[in-house]
Design a protein around this motif. Structure first.
Motif, PDB file in Angstrom:
ATOM      1  N   HIS A  45      10.611 -50.785  26.674  1.00 41.20           N
ATOM      2  CA  HIS A  45      11.123 -49.444  27.026  1.00 41.20           C
ATOM      3  C   HIS A  45      12.593 -49.541  27.428  1.00 41.20           C
ATOM      4  CE1 HIS A  45      10.362 -45.215  28.636  1.00 41.20           C
ATOM      5  NE2 HIS A  45      11.643 -45.469  28.877  1.00 41.20           N
ATOM      6  N   HIS A  47      16.864 -48.029  26.228  1.00 36.89           N
ATOM      7  CA  HIS A  47      17.594 -46.943  25.551  1.00 36.89           C
ATOM      8  C   HIS A  47      18.994 -47.406  25.158  1.00 36.89           C
ATOM      9  CE1 HIS A  47      14.687 -43.876  26.874  1.00 36.89           C
ATOM     10  NE2 HIS A  47      14.653 -44.540  28.012  1.00 36.89           N
ATOM     11  N   HIS A 225       6.195 -45.314  32.974  1.00 34.18           N
ATOM     12  CA  HIS A 225       6.719 -45.147  34.342  1.00 34.18           C
ATOM     13  C   HIS A 225       5.592 -45.166  35.386  1.00 34.18           C
ATOM     14  CE1 HIS A 225      10.342 -44.533  32.230  1.00 34.18           C
ATOM     15  NE2 HIS A 225      10.292 -43.229  32.092  1.00 34.18           N
ATOM     16  N   ASP A 278      14.046 -50.023  31.274  1.00 31.21           N
ATOM     17  CA  ASP A 278      14.506 -48.632  31.156  1.00 31.21           C
ATOM     18  C   ASP A 278      16.021 -48.612  31.378  1.00 31.21           C
ATOM     19  OD1 ASP A 278      14.335 -45.933  30.641  1.00 31.21           O
ATOM     20  OD2 ASP A 278      13.592 -45.382  32.622  1.00 31.21           O
TER      21      ASP A 278
HETATM   22 ZN   LIG Z   1      13.224 -44.251  29.476  1.00 30.44          ZN
END
Ligand SMILES: [Zn+2]
Length: 336
Positions: A45, A47, A225, A278
């Motif tokens: 996960h 970005h 999450h 994340d």
């Molecule tokens: Zn995320």
């Protein structure tokens, strides 16, 4: 779409995504098919780019690919130097998903990159396109299945998983329930795993119940999450249901993730736990894309702490290699 035609699509698509020689499931990256065992060390996960402008204003005009590449490539190279082989990009459509950018960065960095299909309902629907409100779950699923079969927007890049998101209130809103149902239909037709940005346990449990009602086994669901949940006993509950528990915000708080991982190890849950940072991301509209967080804290900070707390190499391998390969294998998981 009628159930019969959905089922026939499911069978045809599921067959085409199994290697006929071995019947092994496959994984779909921005460069095509691979086997789950080829994923190696995986960040599940992360970005590269996120644009929070909103679904009504987002678009490829908002960033210059060469500038994004110049800013982000060094961070991908740093991750690769730490042994990362596969990078799962969780930016959905209408939040800055760019298949051309991901493909170019994959080539330049040597990392395998996986992207997604699906819509993001959290933050009060700001990232949902108009048609998400007017179309049915079946119609939304038809769009997502089309991306899986034909690629995203003519790029030829296919999604490797379904990324949705729901608001944290329970019961889930009508629109959020529709996203979950659309994800269920898409899963049954394609075998793609469903990762849902959720946070607390109660909405996650509602999503799992909805998926089961639609005929999807919870093992096709990633509770994204999950570190937001402070009552750790819900991890046991999700585990018993068969869902994946994603502790995926390591870059934001290493110590809190360590606590949850120690709990999961003590309770024998590690074979359903996923970890990631994340981290990232290039923010269009900010100077040089803003403050980018590196994809390295797991290796530089968390793993040394895990080792001090009696995690073996095998445990770490389970979290970073074994579980991602199982979680992201393309495989229809129908509820009993
Ligand atoms: Zn995320």
């Amino acid at each position: 779409m009628r159930l019969y035609s959905l089922l026939s699509i499911a069978v045809l698509v599921a067959l085409s995504y199994c290697n006929p020689a071995t019947q092994q499931p496959e994984v779909i990256s921005v460069n095509g098919k691979m086997t789950p065992s080829e994923m190696g060390t995986t960040l599940i996960h992360e970005h590269i780019l996120v644009d929070f402008i909103g679904a009504d204003s987002v678009g490829y005009h908002r960033w210059d690919r060469d500038s994004v590449i110049a800013q982000t490539l060094p961070f991908l190279v740093d991750a690769k130097k730490r042994g990362v082989n596969t990078f799962i990009d969780c930016t959905p459509a209408y939040l800055g998903r760019d298949p051309w950018l991901l493909q170019e960065l994959s080539e330049l960095s040597g990392l395998t990159i996986i992207t997604n299909t699906g819509y993001y309902g959290a933050v009060g629907n700001k990232y949902l396109p108009e048609h998400a409100f007017t179309e049915t779950a079946e119609q939304l699923a038809t769009r997502w299945i089309d991306e899986f079969q034909n690629g995203i927007e003519g790029s030829g890049v296919k999604p490797g998983f379904i990324k949705i998101s729901v608001n944290s209130d329970v019961p889930l809103s009508t629109v959020d329930q529709k996203l979950v149902r659309a994800a269920a239909i898409t899963h049954l037709a394609t075998g793609m795993t469903i990762a849902s940005h959720t946070g607390p346990a109660l909405p996650a449990l509602e999503e799992i119940a909805l998926l089961k009602a639609e005929g999807v086994d919870p093992s096709a669901f990633i509770w994204v999450h999950a570190q937001i949940e402070t009552d750790f006993t819900y991890y046991n509950k999700a585990y018993d249901l068969g869902a994946w528990i994603s502790l995926d915000g390591v870059v934001w708080d290493v110590e809190e993730h360590l606590k949850r991982l120690i709990y999961c190890k003590k309770n024998g849950l590690l074979d359903k736990v996923l970890i990631s940072h994340d981290a990232g991301w290039y923010s269009p509209g900010e100077l040089n894309g803003g403050d980018f967080k590196a994809f390295t804290a797991i290796f530089d900070e968390l793993i040394p702490l895990l080792k001090q707390n009696d995690f073996s190499e095998k445990d770490i391998d389970q979290l970073l290699r074994v579980n991602p390969a199982r979680a992201f294998a393309i495989n229809v998981k129908a509820a009993n």
